[in-house]
Design an enzyme around this catalytic site. Structure first.
Site, PDB file in Angstrom:
ATOM      1  N   ARG A   1       0.860  -1.188   0.000  1.00 57.05           N
ATOM      2  CA  ARG A   1       0.000   0.000   0.000  1.00 57.05           C
ATOM      3  C   ARG A   1       0.892   1.232   0.000  1.00 57.05           C
ATOM      4  O   ARG A   1       1.918   1.269   0.703  1.00 57.05           O
ATOM      5  CB  ARG A   1      -0.902   0.032   1.244  1.00 57.05           C
ATOM      6  CG  ARG A   1      -2.097  -0.897   1.218  1.00 57.05           C
ATOM      7  CD  ARG A   1      -3.155  -0.499   0.179  1.00 57.05           C
ATOM      8  NE  ARG A   1      -4.282  -1.416   0.161  1.00 57.05           N
ATOM      9  CZ  ARG A   1      -4.404  -2.474  -0.629  1.00 57.05           C
ATOM     10  NH1 ARG A   1      -3.453  -2.791  -1.491  1.00 57.05           N
ATOM     11  NH2 ARG A   1      -5.485  -3.248  -0.576  1.00 57.05           N
TER      12      ARG A   1
ATOM     13  N   GLU B   1      -2.692   7.376  -5.000  1.00 57.08           N
ATOM     14  CA  GLU B   1      -2.990   6.689  -6.265  1.00 57.08           C
ATOM     15  C   GLU B   1      -4.439   6.823  -6.709  1.00 57.08           C
ATOM     16  O   GLU B   1      -4.739   6.691  -7.896  1.00 57.08           O
ATOM     17  CB  GLU B   1      -2.608   5.203  -6.176  1.00 57.08           C
ATOM     18  CG  GLU B   1      -3.497   4.369  -5.261  1.00 57.08           C
ATOM     19  CD  GLU B   1      -3.102   2.895  -5.253  1.00 57.08           C
ATOM     20  OE1 GLU B   1      -1.901   2.598  -5.109  1.00 57.08           O
ATOM     21  OE2 GLU B   1      -4.002   2.044  -5.383  1.00 57.08           O
TER      22      GLU B   1
ATOM     23  N   HIS C   1      -0.789  -0.321  -9.677  1.00 53.44           N
ATOM     24  CA  HIS C   1      -1.503  -1.306  -8.844  1.00 53.44           C
ATOM     25  C   HIS C   1      -1.973  -2.497  -9.686  1.00 53.44           C
ATOM     26  O   HIS C   1      -3.153  -2.833  -9.700  1.00 53.44           O
ATOM     27  CB  HIS C   1      -2.685  -0.630  -8.134  1.00 53.44           C
ATOM     28  CG  HIS C   1      -3.004  -1.276  -6.822  1.00 53.44           C
ATOM     29  ND1 HIS C   1      -3.322  -0.572  -5.689  1.00 53.44           N
ATOM     30  CD2 HIS C   1      -3.067  -2.580  -6.450  1.00 53.44           C
ATOM     31  CE1 HIS C   1      -3.554  -1.397  -4.697  1.00 53.44           C
ATOM     32  NE2 HIS C   1      -3.408  -2.628  -5.131  1.00 53.44           N
TER      33      HIS C   1
HETATM   34  P1  NAD Z   1      -1.431 -11.046   5.008  1.00 53.63           P
HETATM   35  O1  NAD Z   1      -2.439 -10.524   5.952  1.00 53.63           O
HETATM   36  O2  NAD Z   1      -1.481 -12.486   4.602  1.00 53.63           O
HETATM   37  O3  NAD Z   1       0.036 -10.783   5.586  1.00 53.63           O
HETATM   38  C1  NAD Z   1       0.435  -9.560   6.129  1.00 53.63           C
HETATM   39  C2  NAD Z   1       1.614  -9.832   7.046  1.00 53.63           C
HETATM   40  O4  NAD Z   1       2.097  -8.575   7.512  1.00 53.63           O
HETATM   41  C3  NAD Z   1       1.246 -10.654   8.291  1.00 53.63           C
HETATM   42  O5  NAD Z   1       2.125 -11.745   8.433  1.00 53.63           O
HETATM   43  C4  NAD Z   1       1.395  -9.662   9.434  1.00 53.63           C
HETATM   44  O6  NAD Z   1       1.815 -10.268  10.651  1.00 53.63           O
HETATM   45  C5  NAD Z   1       2.468  -8.750   8.855  1.00 53.63           C
HETATM   46  N1  NAD Z   1       2.570  -7.467   9.536  1.00 53.63           N
HETATM   47  C6  NAD Z   1       1.626  -6.787  10.240  1.00 53.63           C
HETATM   48  N2  NAD Z   1       2.144  -5.647  10.727  1.00 53.63           N
HETATM   49  C7  NAD Z   1       3.439  -5.611  10.332  1.00 53.63           C
HETATM   50  C8  NAD Z   1       4.500  -4.706  10.532  1.00 53.63           C
HETATM   51  N3  NAD Z   1       4.351  -3.599  11.274  1.00 53.63           N
HETATM   52  N4  NAD Z   1       5.701  -4.983   9.988  1.00 53.63           N
HETATM   53  C9  NAD Z   1       5.884  -6.098   9.261  1.00 53.63           C
HETATM   54  N5  NAD Z   1       4.918  -7.012   9.041  1.00 53.63           N
HETATM   55  C10 NAD Z   1       3.708  -6.760   9.568  1.00 53.63           C
HETATM   56  O7  NAD Z   1      -1.503 -10.103   3.728  1.00 53.63           O
HETATM   57  P2  NAD Z   1      -1.015 -10.436   2.250  1.00 53.63           P
HETATM   58  O8  NAD Z   1      -2.097 -11.154   1.530  1.00 53.63           O
HETATM   59  O9  NAD Z   1       0.337 -11.038   2.300  1.00 53.63           O
HETATM   60  O10 NAD Z   1      -0.959  -8.979   1.622  1.00 53.63           O
HETATM   61  C11 NAD Z   1      -0.014  -8.025   2.063  1.00 53.63           C
HETATM   62  C12 NAD Z   1      -0.449  -6.672   1.541  1.00 53.63           C
HETATM   63  O11 NAD Z   1      -0.334  -6.661   0.121  1.00 53.63           O
HETATM   64  C13 NAD Z   1      -1.924  -6.372   1.802  1.00 53.63           C
HETATM   65  O12 NAD Z   1      -2.078  -5.722   3.054  1.00 53.63           O
HETATM   66  C14 NAD Z   1      -2.320  -5.481   0.676  1.00 53.63           C
HETATM   67  O13 NAD Z   1      -2.228  -4.146   1.119  1.00 53.63           O
HETATM   68  C15 NAD Z   1      -1.253  -5.723  -0.392  1.00 53.63           C
HETATM   69  N6  NAD Z   1      -1.805  -6.249  -1.651  1.00 53.63           N
HETATM   70  C16 NAD Z   1      -1.430  -5.636  -2.815  1.00 53.63           C
HETATM   71  C17 NAD Z   1      -1.896  -6.115  -4.024  1.00 53.63           C
HETATM   72  C18 NAD Z   1      -1.472  -5.496  -5.336  1.00 53.63           C
HETATM   73  O14 NAD Z   1      -2.131  -5.707  -6.356  1.00 53.63           O
HETATM   74  N7  NAD Z   1      -0.378  -4.751  -5.386  1.00 53.63           N
HETATM   75  C19 NAD Z   1      -2.779  -7.201  -4.044  1.00 53.63           C
HETATM   76  C20 NAD Z   1      -3.124  -7.804  -2.834  1.00 53.63           C
HETATM   77  C21 NAD Z   1      -2.636  -7.321  -1.641  1.00 53.63           C
END
Ligand code: NAD
Length: 328
Positions: free
Chosen positions: A232, A261, A293
């Site tokens: 994000r 964005e 994105h």
């Molecule tokens: P997820 O919930 O499976 O994993 C997120 C991880 O981040 C967890 O393990 C959590 O413990 C960890 N976390 C929480 N706070 C943290 C911190 N302060 N420092 C480090 N790690 C921390 O989520 P995911 O499915 O792996 O997705 C991650 C992110 O990717 C989502 O939050 C979303 O914003 C983004 N995303 C982007 C796209 C894209 O098209 N670019 C698509 C899907 C998701």
């Protein structure tokens, strides 16, 4: 149910129509804002994406219009005020995981492009310029990569990086024991940032993580390191990152997300004057790669998003357990 779908492009419409389980769908190209919340009158549910706003004021307007359900067709939910939604009795369901490999593979594509400059080589060769000047890269084999967040996407990316022979370190407040068993070593955020040649962000945007990459944390990076953000935009203080690029403290930047964005991404603005000076400055750097994105954007992910979204709608309508509910 009557479902209003916002931020809907042609490709969204195609997948949603194909996997619709019998709901009455209305498609709006625009993102949901307070200004157009009146459009939601007469619907049971809304289907929203990453740049739709469901903040406090919007949620009150939705409640007044009889909306009972928000179906997020994404994993992140930072654009919905979950506490207010709960107070108003509006259920929020999301797609917690859809092909995490899609985003992880895009992160790898960004690293490879920035490193080996294939985008520049492509254009050069088409112009009849076969020189290698300025195209030198580095081996990913043995390169140290930091994963910030090892959830679904971080884990998928870990496996890709392992395949490339990278040395991988990670920071996550909740380390994954299965990854530790596979050999991943976790450290503090500070240790992890200090060690790596490439830092890739895979954590959600929250009050804790907003601007986690800022002037102070950028000082910890190895000089000339690469930063990749497919999570994000708000994880990064953009102005601070621009300063780090200008001083060469940051050597490369790959962004699939950007804090502002919503006014830009998913729209064709070619021919318009871009009013956002920060993104214009970012675009001007030769070592910055921006995609709008598109990390999630594979056929497999679009199919899963549509299937899970309608599964969520059906569960709500039939009073079944809401396994994908986002709770305050
Ligand atoms: P997820 O919930 O499976 O994993 C997120 C991880 O981040 C967890 O393990 C959590 O413990 C960890 N976390 C929480 N706070 C943290 C911190 N302060 N420092 C480090 N790690 C921390 O989520 P995911 O499915 O792996 O997705 C991650 C992110 O990717 C989502 O939050 C979303 O914003 C983004 N995303 C982007 C796209 C894209 O098209 N670019 C698509 C899907 C998701």
């Amino acid at each position: 149910m009557k479902i209003a779908i916002f931020s809907c492009c042609k490709y969204d419409q195609d997948f949603l129509q194909e996997y619709n389980t019998g709901h009455d769908l209305t498609f709006f190209e625009s993102a949901l804002t307070l200004q157009n919340a009146a459009l939601t009158k007469g619907f049971d549910a809304l289907c929203l994406f990453v740049n739709d706003s469901a903040d406090r004021d919007v949620l009150y307007a939705l409640k007044a219009n009889g909306i009972r359900l928000i179906l997020l067709r994404c994993a992140g939910f930072n654009n919905v005020d979950i506490t207010v939604a709960a107070e108003l009795g509006i259920k929020v369901l999301r797609v917690p995981a859809y092909s995490p490999e899609a985003v992880a593979e895009h992160a790898m594509a960004m690293i490879l492009t920035l490193n080996r400059k294939t985008h520049k080589a492509y254009n050069r060769v088409r112009e009849g310029n076969f020189s290698l000047e300025g195209l030198i890269g580095f081996n990913l084999h043995n390169c140290k990569v930091a994963l910030i967040g090892t959830g679904n996407i971080g884990k998928a990316f870990y496996r890709i990086l392992k395949g490339f022979g990278c040395r991988i370190v990670a920071y996550d407040p909740y380390p994954d024991p299965s990854l530790v068993e596979e050999g991943l070593s976790y450290g503090s955020l500070e240790e992890t940032l200090k060690e790596a040649e490439v830092v890739s962000l895979h954590c959600p945007l929250s009050e804790d993580t907003q601007h986690m990459i800022n002037a102070n944390t950028l000082k910890l990076f190895k000089k000339g390191a690469m930063l990749i953000n497919t999570s994000r935009g708000g994880l990064i203080d953009t102005q601070d990152v621009i300063e780090a690029l200008k001083s060469a403290q940051l050597g490369y930047l790959g962004l699939d997300v950007y804090e502002q964005e919503s006014k830009l991404f998913f729209h064709d603005l070619s021919g318009d004057i871009i009013q956002d000076d920060l993104i214009s400055r970012l675009i001007s750097f030769p070592n910055v790669l921006i995609t709008s994105h598109q990390g999630f954007f594979t056929r497999e992910a679009m199919q899963q998003i549509a299937e899970i979204t309608f599964g969520n709608a059906d569960a709500f309508e039939s009073g079944l357990p809401l396994i994908n509910e986002v709770k305050a």
